[in-house]
Scaffold this motif. Structure first.
Motif, mmCIF file in Angstrom:
data_model
loop_
_atom_site.group_PDB
_atom_site.id
_atom_site.type_symbol
_atom_site.label_atom_id
_atom_site.label_comp_id
_atom_site.label_asym_id
_atom_site.label_seq_id
_atom_site.Cartn_x
_atom_site.Cartn_y
_atom_site.Cartn_z
ATOM 1 N N ASP A 216 0.815 -1.221 0.000
ATOM 2 C CA ASP A 216 0.000 0.000 0.000
ATOM 3 C C ASP A 216 0.842 1.261 0.000
ATOM 4 N N LYS A 217 2.144 1.150 0.237
ATOM 5 C CA LYS A 217 3.014 2.317 0.222
ATOM 6 C C LYS A 217 3.454 2.721 -1.181
ATOM 7 N N VAL A 218 3.256 1.844 -2.155
ATOM 8 C CA VAL A 218 3.738 2.128 -3.512
ATOM 9 C C VAL A 218 2.647 1.995 -4.573
ATOM 10 N N GLN A 219 1.625 1.197 -4.311
ATOM 11 C CA GLN A 219 0.686 0.836 -5.360
ATOM 12 C C GLN A 219 -0.525 1.740 -5.411
ATOM 13 N N SER A 220 -0.917 2.083 -6.636
ATOM 14 C CA SER A 220 -2.126 2.868 -6.869
ATOM 15 C C SER A 220 -2.817 2.339 -8.118
#
Length: 286
Positions: A216-220
């Motif tokens: 969740d810190k990198v993915q969008s």
């Protein structure tokens, strides 16, 4: 001996040592309750982990892998046909990441009765701009409707509606970890920079939370059209085709078939998650 006498004797013995009887009853009750609780915990843990993997993982993934060519130029020379060639430091050939003839592949898959659904996808490497700081990130371009239908996408979207990706251009659903670092709220405009140096402003329409903090810190997520725009690619540019089957057990065999037919790399869910399945089996045995 009559059954009536058996119960009378049992009642007499239990009444004669009531304290020991109570201790034994409490011990058995506690043991059974602990066993049921532990069993429920293990079943729940398996269900949670299975959901994280199975809900977000296609049964078969079609893509073009980046790797050295199977045949080197010396292998094509008939002079050295009977020789054993040893080549070191082989580099990947210049290969296209997108899947060639993707429209016909999607049409062929839609007519396969073994296929439950198909969801095209592409991934854009980008940086989230936070003042003078750039955060590494991946923006997944997805077919919103198919992603929700096949991979329960809406279950992981919080504080927003996943359909806004389709209805609003230049919109994005960012990972919860990214949002916390950028102090982004729903409706804010964030700046992203692609690997080509192009900057874009995207509107935040929701947050994505998978339950895996590092992810969740990198993915969008964005729509296919938005992601293609970020990369400067046409509407036919697709790097991944995600396939869900009616019978997951058939994935390894069908993946080999698709690899031969479509001339692309095909990875089945059993191969991609072999370590996870081993862990699930061990927990089930326990």
């Amino acid at each position: 001996m009559k059954v009536k006498h058996i119960f009378e004797i049992a009642r007499a013995l239990m009444s004669a040592r009531s304290k020991q009887t109570m201790v034994a009853a409490i011990g058995v009750t506690f043991s059974v309750a602990f066993f049921v609780s532990l069993l429920g915990f293990m079943e729940g843990l398996n269900a949670l982990l299975d959901g994280l993997v199975l809900n977000r993982t296609p049964h078969i993934r079609l893509y073009n892998d980046i790797r050295p060519s199977d045949q080197q130029p010396i292998d094509l020379d008939p002079t050295y046909k009977s020789y054993h060639n040893f080549i070191t430091s082989v580099k990947p050939s210049i290969a296209r990441k997108e899947i060639y003839n993707v429209e016909n592949i999607l049409k062929r898959l839609s007519t396969d009765t073994r296929v439950l659904g198909v969801a095209p996808k592409l991934t854009a490497q980008a940086f989230y701009n936070l003042g003078n700081v750039e955060l590494n990130g991946n923006i997944n371009g997805v077919d919103v409707v198919q992603e929700a239908l096949l991979f329960n996408f809406e279950d992981y979207v919080i504080n927003g509606n996943y359909m806004d990706l389709k209805n609003q251009s230049n919109s994005i659903i960012i990972g919860k970890g990214v949002a916390e670092k950028m102090l982004a709220n729903k409706g804010d405009l964030i700046q992203v920079t692609t690997v080509n140096g192009e900057q874009f402003s995207l509107k935040v329409v929701g947050f994505f939370q998978s339950g895996i903090a590092e992810l969740d810190k990198v993915q969008s997520y964005a729509s296919l059209a938005t992601c293609q725009k970020l990369l400067g690619k046409p509407s036919t540019y697709i790097t991944d085709i995600q396939i869900k089957l009616h019978k997951i057990r058939e994935a390894p065999f069908i993946a080999k078939e698709y690899k031969q037919i479509f001339r692309v790399d095909a990875e089945d869910i059993q191969t991609a998650n072999a370590q996870f399945e081993t862990g699930s089996s061990a927990r089930t045995i326990i």
